[in-house]
Write an enzyme that holds these catalytic residues in place. Structure first.
Site, PDB file in Angstrom:
ATOM      1  N   GLU A  43       2.195  -5.768   8.592  1.00 38.43           N
ATOM      2  CA  GLU A  43       3.038  -4.565   8.363  1.00 38.43           C
ATOM      3  C   GLU A  43       3.612  -4.000   9.674  1.00 38.43           C
ATOM      4  O   GLU A  43       4.681  -3.148   9.406  1.00 38.43           O
ATOM      5  CB  GLU A  43       1.276  -3.473   8.748  1.00 38.43           C
ATOM      6  N   CYS A  53       0.711  -1.355  -0.074  1.00 37.00           N
ATOM      7  CA  CYS A  53      -0.147  -0.034   0.152  1.00 37.00           C
ATOM      8  C   CYS A  53       0.911   1.209   0.017  1.00 37.00           C
ATOM      9  O   CYS A  53       1.757   1.296   0.856  1.00 37.00           O
ATOM     10  CB  CYS A  53      -1.020  -0.084   1.231  1.00 37.00           C
TER      11      CYS A  53
END
Length: 295
Positions: free
Chosen positions: A134, A100
């Site tokens: 993440e 992302c």
């Protein structure tokens, strides 16, 4: 069965930009190849993972990735530490990078801060879920030196006599981040530097007030998400605060009973990892069992 139940699917729920991008990347690659490897679940929703696996996506973990040679591997939206890219280069693996953009920007910011902090003795702290993909990628930007805190009890790991730089996992709640900031400000020694960076993705953060409003507007809520979704757990908690008649489900098949007689409106919503087709499936199941219509 009544025929006056109104069922609404929350337009603000469903995949965020990062997940849409990762799934589009996978679908695009799978048109041209029989098999595409993905490092970890492409999204924390088992039904969407199964759909893509039926097209040729194969989910692998880091131990299998380290043994691959000459293959094509997709990196999902969560991002990866530098060591993953090093392994890919060494093993002649072609990377399809679907990290992302928001996460990528945060990785670069943390890496820059880490390089600068070497000279100033600054402690890098990340507010996030320990072990989350993440967060692993973010910690990797600091050669494993960042301190991860999930709750105020974890602040014991910090030396409050030394400077602190605080970042956040992109999908954490703003309230939680503010609480950590307040707690550090309260504990830090006088005159010691404390800088904090609000790195929470607004596309995710803005869902909190939206989902509270949506939950309050209905008599009954079906919140649809995968059991592994951190974002799903957080958003469902907000649904429950706004409406006690909120039910967490992962698939329409979990709805086996008609609604109580006094229910007039039903809301169907979900996490950033919940596909729209799955929320539609749930809405159709509600109508099947109770009558009424999707509005």
């Amino acid at each position: 069965m009544t025929d006056n139940v109104k069922v609404e699917i929350d337009k603000g729920s469903g995949f965020c930009f990062g997940v849409v991008n990762a799934i589009s990347s996978a679908e695009r690659e799978l048109k041209n190849t029989d098999i595409l490897y993905c490092l970890g679940d492409i999204v924390h929703n088992s039904l969407e993972v199964e759909r893509l696996e039926s097209m040729g996506l194969r989910t692998i973990e880091h131990d299998e990735f380290a043994r691959l040679e000459g293959k094509k591997v997709l990196l999902r939206a969560h991002g990866e530490p530098p060591s993953t890219y090093e392994t890919a280069q060494k093993n002649n693996i072609t990377i399809v990078d679907a990290t992302c953009p928001v996460v990528l920007q945060l990785q670069k910011k943390i890496h820059r801060c880490y390089q600068e902090s070497d000279f100033e003795g600054v402690q890098l702290v990340i507010y996030g879920k320990k072990g989350h993909a993440e967060v692993n990628g973010l910690v990797g930007q600091t050669d494993g030196n960042a301190i991860v805190v999930e709750k105020s009890e974890d602040l014991e790991k910090i030396d409050f006599s030394r400077p602190i730089a605080l970042f956040s996992q992109t999908t954490k709640s703003l309230d939680g981040f503010r609480n950590i900031v307040s707690e550090i400000e309260r504990r830090i020694n006088p005159g010691v530097s404390f800088k904090y960076y609000d790195t929470i993705c607004r596309q995710v953060a803005n869902r909190l007030p939206n989902i509270q409003k949506f939950a309050k507007a209905h008599d009954w809520i079906y919140f649809v998400a995968g059991k592994k979704s951190s974002n799903g757990k957080m958003l469902f908690d907000e649904c429950r605060k706004a409406n006690l008649n909120s039910m967490f489900i992962s698939d329409a098949s979990e709805i086996t009973e008609p609604l109580p007689e006094n229910i007039g409106t039903v809301g169907v919503c979900g996490a950033t990892s919940t596909p729209k087709w799955l929320m539609e499936k749930v809405a159709n199941r509600v109508v099947e069992l109770n009558g009424g219509e999707i509005i």
